[in-house]
Design a protein around this motif. Structure first.
Motif, PDB file in Angstrom:
ATOM      1  N   PRO A  98      18.540  27.136  24.356  1.00  9.87           N
ATOM      2  CA  PRO A  98      19.117  25.753  23.985  1.00  9.87           C
ATOM      3  C   PRO A  98      18.626  24.835  24.366  1.00  9.87           C
ATOM      4  O   PRO A  98      18.271  25.318  25.724  1.00  9.87           O
ATOM      5  CB  PRO A  98      20.406  25.971  24.590  1.00  9.87           C
ATOM      6  CG  PRO A  98      20.488  27.746  24.551  1.00  9.87           C
ATOM      7  CD  PRO A  98      19.866  28.584  24.866  1.00  9.87           C
ATOM      8  N   SER A  99      18.848  23.638  24.367  1.00  8.33           N
ATOM      9  CA  SER A  99      18.000  22.569  24.893  1.00  8.33           C
ATOM     10  C   SER A  99      19.040  21.372  24.627  1.00  8.33           C
ATOM     11  O   SER A  99      20.398  21.431  25.256  1.00  8.33           O
ATOM     12  CB  SER A  99      16.700  22.449  24.389  1.00  8.33           C
ATOM     13  OG  SER A  99      16.414  22.741  22.891  1.00  8.33           O
ATOM     14  N   GLU A 100      18.437  21.073  23.929  1.00  8.94           N
ATOM     15  CA  GLU A 100      18.980  19.456  23.300  1.00  8.94           C
ATOM     16  C   GLU A 100      20.165  19.595  22.322  1.00  8.94           C
ATOM     17  O   GLU A 100      20.449  20.627  21.622  1.00  8.94           O
ATOM     18  CB  GLU A 100      17.547  17.880  22.701  1.00  8.94           C
ATOM     19  CG  GLU A 100      16.621  18.211  23.166  1.00  8.94           C
ATOM     20  CD  GLU A 100      15.608  17.140  23.398  1.00  8.94           C
ATOM     21  OE1 GLU A 100      15.624  17.017  21.952  1.00  8.94           O
ATOM     22  OE2 GLU A 100      14.956  16.982  23.244  1.00  8.94           O
ATOM     23  N   LEU A 101      21.246  18.536  22.137  1.00  7.68           N
ATOM     24  CA  LEU A 101      22.410  18.611  20.705  1.00  7.68           C
ATOM     25  C   LEU A 101      21.591  18.476  20.243  1.00  7.68           C
ATOM     26  O   LEU A 101      20.635  17.951  19.414  1.00  7.68           O
ATOM     27  CB  LEU A 101      22.994  16.804  21.410  1.00  7.68           C
ATOM     28  CG  LEU A 101      24.116  16.671  20.734  1.00  7.68           C
ATOM     29  CD1 LEU A 101      25.302  17.802  21.249  1.00  7.68           C
ATOM     30  CD2 LEU A 101      24.348  15.709  20.858  1.00  7.68           C
ATOM     31  N   ILE A 102      22.603  19.049  19.309  1.00 10.96           N
ATOM     32  CA  ILE A 102      21.079  19.635  17.526  1.00 10.96           C
ATOM     33  C   ILE A 102      22.432  18.388  17.177  1.00 10.96           C
ATOM     34  O   ILE A 102      23.676  17.828  16.971  1.00 10.96           O
ATOM     35  CB  ILE A 102      22.361  20.896  17.896  1.00 10.96           C
ATOM     36  CG1 ILE A 102      21.520  21.644  18.446  1.00 10.96           C
ATOM     37  CG2 ILE A 102      22.016  20.874  15.624  1.00 10.96           C
ATOM     38  CD1 ILE A 102      21.829  23.227  17.580  1.00 10.96           C
ATOM     39  N   VAL A 103      21.398  17.643  15.802  1.00 16.04           N
ATOM     40  CA  VAL A 103      22.158  16.854  15.194  1.00 16.04           C
ATOM     41  C   VAL A 103      22.341  17.127  13.429  1.00 16.04           C
ATOM     42  O   VAL A 103      22.953  16.414  13.007  1.00 16.04           O
ATOM     43  CB  VAL A 103      21.666  15.096  15.637  1.00 16.04           C
ATOM     44  CG1 VAL A 103      21.789  15.116  16.779  1.00 16.04           C
ATOM     45  CG2 VAL A 103      20.136  15.860  15.009  1.00 16.04           C
ATOM     46  N   GLY A 104      21.355  17.715  13.939  1.00 11.16           N
ATOM     47  CA  GLY A 104      21.327  18.591  12.176  1.00 11.16           C
ATOM     48  C   GLY A 104      20.140  19.955  12.420  1.00 11.16           C
ATOM     49  O   GLY A 104      20.271  20.808  12.742  1.00 11.16           O
ATOM     50  N   VAL A 105      20.928  20.811  10.654  1.00 13.28           N
ATOM     51  CA  VAL A 105      20.461  22.313  10.419  1.00 13.28           C
ATOM     52  C   VAL A 105      19.882  22.028   9.259  1.00 13.28           C
ATOM     53  O   VAL A 105      20.548  21.791   8.118  1.00 13.28           O
ATOM     54  CB  VAL A 105      21.440  23.550  10.910  1.00 13.28           C
ATOM     55  CG1 VAL A 105      20.577  24.599  10.631  1.00 13.28           C
ATOM     56  CG2 VAL A 105      21.638  23.375  12.167  1.00 13.28           C
ATOM     57  N   ASP A 106      18.468  22.728   8.991  1.00 17.75           N
ATOM     58  CA  ASP A 106      17.327  23.215   7.573  1.00 17.75           C
ATOM     59  C   ASP A 106      17.435  23.777   7.299  1.00 17.75           C
ATOM     60  O   ASP A 106      16.714  25.420   8.557  1.00 17.75           O
ATOM     61  CB  ASP A 106      16.432  21.711   8.309  1.00 17.75           C
ATOM     62  CG  ASP A 106      16.812  20.267   8.047  1.00 17.75           C
ATOM     63  OD1 ASP A 106      18.287  19.945   8.671  1.00 17.75           O
ATOM     64  OD2 ASP A 106      15.864  19.575   9.062  1.00 17.75           O
ATOM     65  N   VAL A 107      17.356  24.354   5.711  1.00 16.78           N
ATOM     66  CA  VAL A 107      17.038  25.681   5.364  1.00 16.78           C
ATOM     67  C   VAL A 107      16.860  25.497   3.897  1.00 16.78           C
ATOM     68  O   VAL A 107      17.670  24.990   3.005  1.00 16.78           O
ATOM     69  CB  VAL A 107      18.382  26.334   5.741  1.00 16.78           C
ATOM     70  CG1 VAL A 107      20.067  26.252   4.927  1.00 16.78           C
ATOM     71  CG2 VAL A 107      18.357  27.706   5.736  1.00 16.78           C
ATOM     72  N   ASN A 108      16.243  26.215   3.277  1.00 17.24           N
ATOM     73  CA  ASN A 108      16.123  26.618   1.670  1.00 17.24           C
ATOM     74  C   ASN A 108      16.925  28.088   1.715  1.00 17.24           C
ATOM     75  O   ASN A 108      17.082  29.214   2.019  1.00 17.24           O
ATOM     76  CB  ASN A 108      14.886  27.142   2.048  1.00 17.24           C
ATOM     77  CG  ASN A 108      13.343  26.071   2.412  1.00 17.24           C
ATOM     78  OD1 ASN A 108      13.668  25.067   1.507  1.00 17.24           O
ATOM     79  ND2 ASN A 108      11.837  26.972   2.538  1.00 17.24           N
ATOM     80  N   ALA A 109      17.893  27.219   0.881  1.00 20.07           N
ATOM     81  CA  ALA A 109      18.575  28.132   0.427  1.00 20.07           C
ATOM     82  C   ALA A 109      18.373  29.294  -0.966  1.00 20.07           C
ATOM     83  O   ALA A 109      19.348  28.405  -2.055  1.00 20.07           O
ATOM     84  CB  ALA A 109      20.262  27.574   0.245  1.00 20.07           C
ATOM     85  N   GLU A 110      16.590  29.763  -0.639  1.00 18.99           N
ATOM     86  CA  GLU A 110      17.114  30.505  -2.708  1.00 18.99           C
ATOM     87  C   GLU A 110      16.514  31.761  -1.531  1.00 18.99           C
ATOM     88  O   GLU A 110      16.093  31.961  -1.157  1.00 18.99           O
ATOM     89  CB  GLU A 110      15.919  29.683  -2.774  1.00 18.99           C
ATOM     90  CG  GLU A 110      14.275  29.486  -1.733  1.00 18.99           C
ATOM     91  CD  GLU A 110      13.305  28.497  -3.039  1.00 18.99           C
ATOM     92  OE1 GLU A 110      13.570  28.037  -3.714  1.00 18.99           O
ATOM     93  OE2 GLU A 110      12.916  28.371  -2.636  1.00 18.99           O
TER      94      GLU A 110
END
Length: 270
Positions: free
Chosen positions: A177-189
């Motif tokens: 873990p490092s910097e603050l998370i601002v978003g999570v991206d994913v392929n939902a397929e």
């Protein structure tokens, strides 16, 4: 004349009345508590820059949904930095690609990804009341070894966006873990399945194997084998694991479950 007084009225008279919060940075009053409260100070920054500055200070922790921080009774004297005013709860979708803001609730994942692995994992992650509180970013940051939601993100090849513009796989972020998370991206397929074994159908699984098939092949993520979910891409990878050992199952038992459940998932997705 005899004046009747209820026990509640007597209690109110005897207990000193003190404000729960003072100032912009709220100080939680410890009076009337037998033990020291977990969180002793609370901030709600209005910008990411302010949040980052606060989180660089000792004992300051990010408060996303609070389902993990508030449940950890082994830590105290923490200063909470609440992220809910930063606009990080936005969800955008283009075809199968979904971008979750870090503060997106798990209940929203259920709605946005209905019928997909992510929706099913979100449903199983927490009771319905807590799914409206728990967040995607908080789930990743917590890195829980029994988290089905985290395992589903890993199996789906999800990536994390951080406050300074960086992007890294969820698998790599959880391991370091490092910097603050601002978003999570994913392929939902892609085809998916979940196999698990628990003491009861509704219990947190002792071991679970989450699988997703994509153009790159089949990716598995296992819970209940380590301090974080473990990614595997073949049965040989699973056989080489040395799972953790605790009161719910020995390392040997967890290894047996991992191989058995892994075979089922690979069979379903092949």
């Amino acid at each position: 004349m005899l004046a009747l007084t209820s026990p509640r009225q007597l209690l109110r008279r005897r207990m000193p009345q003190k404000p729960c919060f003072t100032g912009r940075a709220f100080n939680l009053v410890s009076a009337n508590f037998i033990s020291v409260p977990l969180i002793v100070e609370y901030h709600r920054p209005e910008s990411l820059a302010e949040a980052v500055e606060l989180l660089q200070q000792p004992d300051h922790v990010a408060l996303a949904g609070g389902t993990v921080v508030n449940a950890d009774r082994n830590r105290s004297q923490l200063v909470a930095v609440d992220l809910q005013s930063l606009g990080l709860d936005v969800v955008s979708r283009e075809a199968s690609r979904v971008q979750f803001g870090a503060m997106c609730r798990l209940s929203e994942v259920e709605k946005q990804c209905s019928g997909d692995l992510l929706a099913e994992a979100a449903r199983r992650e927490l009771p319905s009341t807590l799914r409206t509180v728990g967040t995607v970013g908080g789930t990743v940051a917590a890195g829980g070894g029994e988290s089905l939601m985290l395992a589903a993100l890993m199996a789906s090849g999800a990536s994390v966006r951080t406050v300074n513009g960086g992007e890294v796989s969820v698998e790599r972020y959880v391991s370091a873990p490092s910097e603050l998370i601002v978003g999570v991206d994913v392929n939902a397929e892609g085809a998916w399945t979940i196999e698990h074994t628990g003491r009861t159908p509704m219990d947190t699984p002792i071991v679970a194997v989450v699988g997703r098939r994509s153009e790159d092949g089949i990716t598995l993520a296992l819970t209940g084998v380590g301090t974080q979910p473990v990614v595997a891409r073949s049965l040989d990878d699973i056989k080489q694991l040395i799972p953790i050992d605790d009161f719910r199952g020995s390392s040997e038992y967890r290894h047996h479950l991992s191989v058995t459940l892994g075979e089922r998932v690979l069979g379903d997705l092949s």
